[in-house]
Scaffold this motif. Sequence first.
Motif, PDB file in Angstrom:
ATOM      1  N   VAL A 185       0.823  -1.155   0.145  1.00 19.20           N
ATOM      2  CA  VAL A 185      -0.113  -0.025   0.011  1.00 19.20           C
ATOM      3  C   VAL A 185       0.940   1.378   0.101  1.00 19.20           C
ATOM      4  O   VAL A 185       0.784   2.298  -0.720  1.00 19.20           O
ATOM      5  CB  VAL A 185      -0.910  -0.048   1.343  1.00 19.20           C
ATOM      6  N   ALA A 186       2.009   1.187   0.774  1.00 22.75           N
ATOM      7  CA  ALA A 186       2.914   2.393   0.810  1.00 22.75           C
ATOM      8  C   ALA A 186       3.619   2.679  -0.440  1.00 22.75           C
ATOM      9  O   ALA A 186       3.544   3.823  -1.000  1.00 22.75           O
ATOM     10  CB  ALA A 186       3.996   2.274   1.976  1.00 22.75           C
ATOM     11  N   PHE A 187       3.822   1.487  -1.191  1.00 24.58           N
ATOM     12  CA  PHE A 187       4.637   1.810  -2.530  1.00 24.58           C
ATOM     13  C   PHE A 187       3.616   2.307  -3.698  1.00 24.58           C
ATOM     14  O   PHE A 187       3.994   3.064  -4.317  1.00 24.58           O
ATOM     15  CB  PHE A 187       5.281   0.501  -2.934  1.00 24.58           C
ATOM     16  N   THR A 188       2.287   1.981  -3.442  1.00 23.31           N
ATOM     17  CA  THR A 188       1.358   2.516  -4.303  1.00 23.31           C
ATOM     18  C   THR A 188       1.110   3.858  -4.004  1.00 23.31           C
ATOM     19  O   THR A 188       0.959   4.583  -4.836  1.00 23.31           O
ATOM     20  CB  THR A 188       0.133   1.712  -4.046  1.00 23.31           C
ATOM     21  N   PHE A 189       0.978   4.180  -2.777  1.00 28.74           N
ATOM     22  CA  PHE A 189       0.806   5.787  -2.449  1.00 28.74           C
ATOM     23  C   PHE A 189       1.943   6.619  -2.889  1.00 28.74           C
ATOM     24  O   PHE A 189       1.904   7.397  -3.439  1.00 28.74           O
ATOM     25  CB  PHE A 189       0.681   5.684  -0.986  1.00 28.74           C
ATOM     26  N   PHE A 190       3.334   5.803  -2.462  1.00 30.49           N
ATOM     27  CA  PHE A 190       4.511   6.758  -3.002  1.00 30.49           C
ATOM     28  C   PHE A 190       4.451   6.994  -4.582  1.00 30.49           C
ATOM     29  O   PHE A 190       4.993   8.179  -5.117  1.00 30.49           O
ATOM     30  CB  PHE A 190       5.652   5.902  -2.667  1.00 30.49           C
ATOM     31  N   LEU A 191       4.157   5.944  -5.342  1.00 27.70           N
ATOM     32  CA  LEU A 191       4.349   6.103  -6.833  1.00 27.70           C
ATOM     33  C   LEU A 191       3.071   7.288  -7.044  1.00 27.70           C
ATOM     34  O   LEU A 191       3.559   8.170  -7.863  1.00 27.70           O
ATOM     35  CB  LEU A 191       3.699   4.903  -7.354  1.00 27.70           C
ATOM     36  N   ILE A 192       2.081   7.195  -6.663  1.00 27.86           N
ATOM     37  CA  ILE A 192       0.820   8.374  -7.083  1.00 27.86           C
ATOM     38  C   ILE A 192       1.128   9.641  -6.445  1.00 27.86           C
ATOM     39  O   ILE A 192       1.121  10.556  -7.105  1.00 27.86           O
ATOM     40  CB  ILE A 192      -0.480   7.868  -6.487  1.00 27.86           C
ATOM     41  N   LEU A 193       1.621   9.551  -5.288  1.00 25.75           N
ATOM     42  CA  LEU A 193       1.796  10.742  -4.500  1.00 25.75           C
ATOM     43  C   LEU A 193       2.889  11.574  -4.986  1.00 25.75           C
ATOM     44  O   LEU A 193       3.518  12.709  -5.242  1.00 25.75           O
ATOM     45  CB  LEU A 193       1.820  10.804  -3.109  1.00 25.75           C
ATOM     46  N   GLY A 194       4.053  10.727  -5.200  1.00 18.76           N
ATOM     47  CA  GLY A 194       5.299  11.284  -5.786  1.00 18.76           C
ATOM     48  C   GLY A 194       5.090  11.955  -7.139  1.00 18.76           C
ATOM     49  O   GLY A 194       5.765  13.017  -7.476  1.00 18.76           O
ATOM     50  N   LEU A 195       4.673  11.275  -8.088  1.00 16.87           N
ATOM     51  CA  LEU A 195       4.154  11.770  -9.560  1.00 16.87           C
ATOM     52  C   LEU A 195       3.234  12.947  -9.381  1.00 16.87           C
ATOM     53  O   LEU A 195       3.684  14.012 -10.150  1.00 16.87           O
ATOM     54  CB  LEU A 195       3.625  10.637 -10.383  1.00 16.87           C
ATOM     55  N   ILE A 196       2.422  12.911  -8.678  1.00 20.41           N
ATOM     56  CA  ILE A 196       1.637  14.133  -8.451  1.00 20.41           C
ATOM     57  C   ILE A 196       2.376  15.365  -7.949  1.00 20.41           C
ATOM     58  O   ILE A 196       2.506  16.591  -8.281  1.00 20.41           O
ATOM     59  CB  ILE A 196       0.526  14.179  -7.477  1.00 20.41           C
ATOM     60  N   GLY A 197       3.167  15.164  -6.762  1.00 24.33           N
ATOM     61  CA  GLY A 197       4.061  16.092  -6.186  1.00 24.33           C
ATOM     62  C   GLY A 197       5.171  16.652  -7.100  1.00 24.33           C
ATOM     63  O   GLY A 197       5.395  17.806  -7.351  1.00 24.33           O
ATOM     64  N   ILE A 236      11.514  15.799  -3.872  1.00 24.55           N
ATOM     65  CA  ILE A 236      11.049  14.780  -2.848  1.00 24.55           C
ATOM     66  C   ILE A 236      10.130  13.597  -3.636  1.00 24.55           C
ATOM     67  O   ILE A 236      10.411  12.349  -3.546  1.00 24.55           O
ATOM     68  CB  ILE A 236      10.178  15.363  -1.914  1.00 24.55           C
ATOM     69  N   GLY A 237       9.414  14.016  -4.656  1.00 27.72           N
ATOM     70  CA  GLY A 237       8.740  13.205  -5.506  1.00 27.72           C
ATOM     71  C   GLY A 237       9.418  12.241  -6.254  1.00 27.72           C
ATOM     72  O   GLY A 237       9.162  11.179  -6.473  1.00 27.72           O
ATOM     73  N   TYR A 238      10.546  12.626  -6.719  1.00 24.94           N
ATOM     74  CA  TYR A 238      11.544  11.737  -7.517  1.00 24.94           C
ATOM     75  C   TYR A 238      12.187  10.701  -6.439  1.00 24.94           C
ATOM     76  O   TYR A 238      12.138   9.604  -6.991  1.00 24.94           O
ATOM     77  CB  TYR A 238      12.838  12.541  -7.970  1.00 24.94           C
ATOM     78  N   VAL A 247      15.462   2.067  -4.902  1.00 25.55           N
ATOM     79  CA  VAL A 247      16.004   2.598  -3.546  1.00 25.55           C
ATOM     80  C   VAL A 247      17.538   3.164  -4.011  1.00 25.55           C
ATOM     81  O   VAL A 247      17.700   4.324  -3.223  1.00 25.55           O
ATOM     82  CB  VAL A 247      16.152   1.600  -2.632  1.00 25.55           C
ATOM     83  N   ALA A 248      18.354   2.450  -4.824  1.00 23.96           N
ATOM     84  CA  ALA A 248      19.679   3.092  -5.028  1.00 23.96           C
ATOM     85  C   ALA A 248      19.395   4.376  -5.521  1.00 23.96           C
ATOM     86  O   ALA A 248      20.230   5.386  -5.322  1.00 23.96           O
ATOM     87  CB  ALA A 248      20.213   2.017  -5.861  1.00 23.96           C
ATOM     88  N   ALA A 249      18.546   4.364  -6.479  1.00 23.72           N
ATOM     89  CA  ALA A 249      18.107   5.743  -7.242  1.00 23.72           C
ATOM     90  C   ALA A 249      17.816   6.829  -6.166  1.00 23.72           C
ATOM     91  O   ALA A 249      18.289   8.211  -6.268  1.00 23.72           O
ATOM     92  CB  ALA A 249      17.179   5.497  -8.265  1.00 23.72           C
ATOM     93  N   ALA A 250      17.002   6.502  -5.446  1.00 23.33           N
ATOM     94  CA  ALA A 250      16.457   7.442  -4.360  1.00 23.33           C
ATOM     95  C   ALA A 250      17.637   7.795  -3.381  1.00 23.33           C
ATOM     96  O   ALA A 250      17.827   9.029  -3.108  1.00 23.33           O
ATOM     97  CB  ALA A 250      15.149   6.861  -3.421  1.00 23.33           C
TER      98      ALA A 250
END
Length: 501
Positions: A278-290, A316-318, A331-334
């Motif tokens: 669930v967290a990864f899904t939210f991070f994907l959506i909210l990261g792109l929107i941000g 931070i979205g990236y 995670v390495a890219a982050a």
Amino acid sequence: MLLDDLPVLPVILPLVAAPVCLLLPNNRLAGSFATLVAWIALVLSAMLLHTVAVVGPVEYALGGWASPLGIIYRVDLAGAIVMTLVALMASVTFPYAIESAREEIVPSQTSAFFAMFLIVFAGLMGVVATGDAFNVFVFLEISSLSTYTLVAMGAKRDRRALTAAFTYLVLGTIGATFFVIGLGLLYQVTGTLNMIDLHDRLAGVDNKVVRAGYAFILTGLGLKLAMFPLHRWLPAAYTYAPSPVTAFLASTSTKVAIYAMLRFLFTVFGFNFGFIDVAFTFFLILGLIGMFYASLIAIFREDVKMILAYSSVAQIGYMLLGISFATVDGVAAALVHVVNHAVMKTTLFLAVGAVFYALGSHRLSAYRGLGKRMPVTTAVFLIGGLSLIGVPLTGGFISKWVLVAAAFNSVLAVPSLVIVLMIVASSLLAVAYIGRIAWTMLLEEPVGRQPKPVPMMMVVPMVLMAALTIYLGIDAATLVSLCRQAAETLLSTGLGFGGTS
């Protein structure tokens, strides 16, 4: 031996030095002392990074009490990278602040200013070093409470700093409350707060209490790292805080919160926890929107610090996007972007602080013809801006290159090509707001009074950061390799997951 105490020394040193700094009588003496402490901490952190890279994670038992009964400091490669990054940013911003504070801080507050700076530094280092979940909360609050004070000290030049500090205080307190409630729920289920022990005791446990604790912790940390839409505190705090405070916070505070998020996702919960997707899904959506929302707002702002503040939300979205891939590559890219963004954003904010010192404003109108009047500062700003866009031969290009490669290697519901195209499109928005500032600096005619000379104590740190931005774009192999090793450790089978996809 010194090596045995390396995990705790970079935390203890600035914490003990802060009250000493408070007793020093003047700005230059207090600033010089704080700078010396930061430089020593940088050396210790670099030694710790080398030790961890060679021998693996190191532990330090406070008071000699072994885990899980005692409080353990545990530093792996990811933690050592972030600790070294925080110490480096302190080593650069503290000497810069000696001169900058003369213009932006009430003279009677300068000793307290550097004391608070050291406490923020100690708190951030403690968040990274500790292996105890409750200590993460303690150190987050140590750094946050000091940060609220530092932001408010910008009221000498702009009274809106007080409102920004109050907003930050309220939202930061809400985030801390969510976080500690989550810890309480996990403690209720497991009876421990040691992170490794938490992981072991949570194995196979997936009930409503654990899920609630998981949601509270991620929400609290999401607010601390200014994840869209929990970023409301960041733009004003960065805009109205004193320039060296903005530079230090932009390069460290949200990065440490990103690290804490990674630590709880992979060390505490791990991939065996079913609800983690669930967290990864939210991070994907909210990261792109941000990435798009914050960039679009930045385009239409007239305050350069505000523009860069909103760009931080986009960047931070990236990082969240990389984490959402849930792979070693992602995670390495982050982590690569955590380092490169810290360097480029420090470069930019130090340059903005130099303009503010010279002209008393960070409005875009003050930047007209700045290329002719302040060529060094202009060059530094443009290097940071090019890195933010992701132009080759800058650190920002390496970040986006590694992120794009991770996107192509990921297995997501959203096609990889769509993700890559969105990364490129977001970078084009960065071209718009950085290009707008560059146009004003280079192609418009100078107006207003002649800028006063910027002291070398401010010029040297920002030039060094600009040089580091270019270096990280030319010789990126070491950083990428370290971050990949750190990601493999975070996602290893002992703490959740192994593999690259």
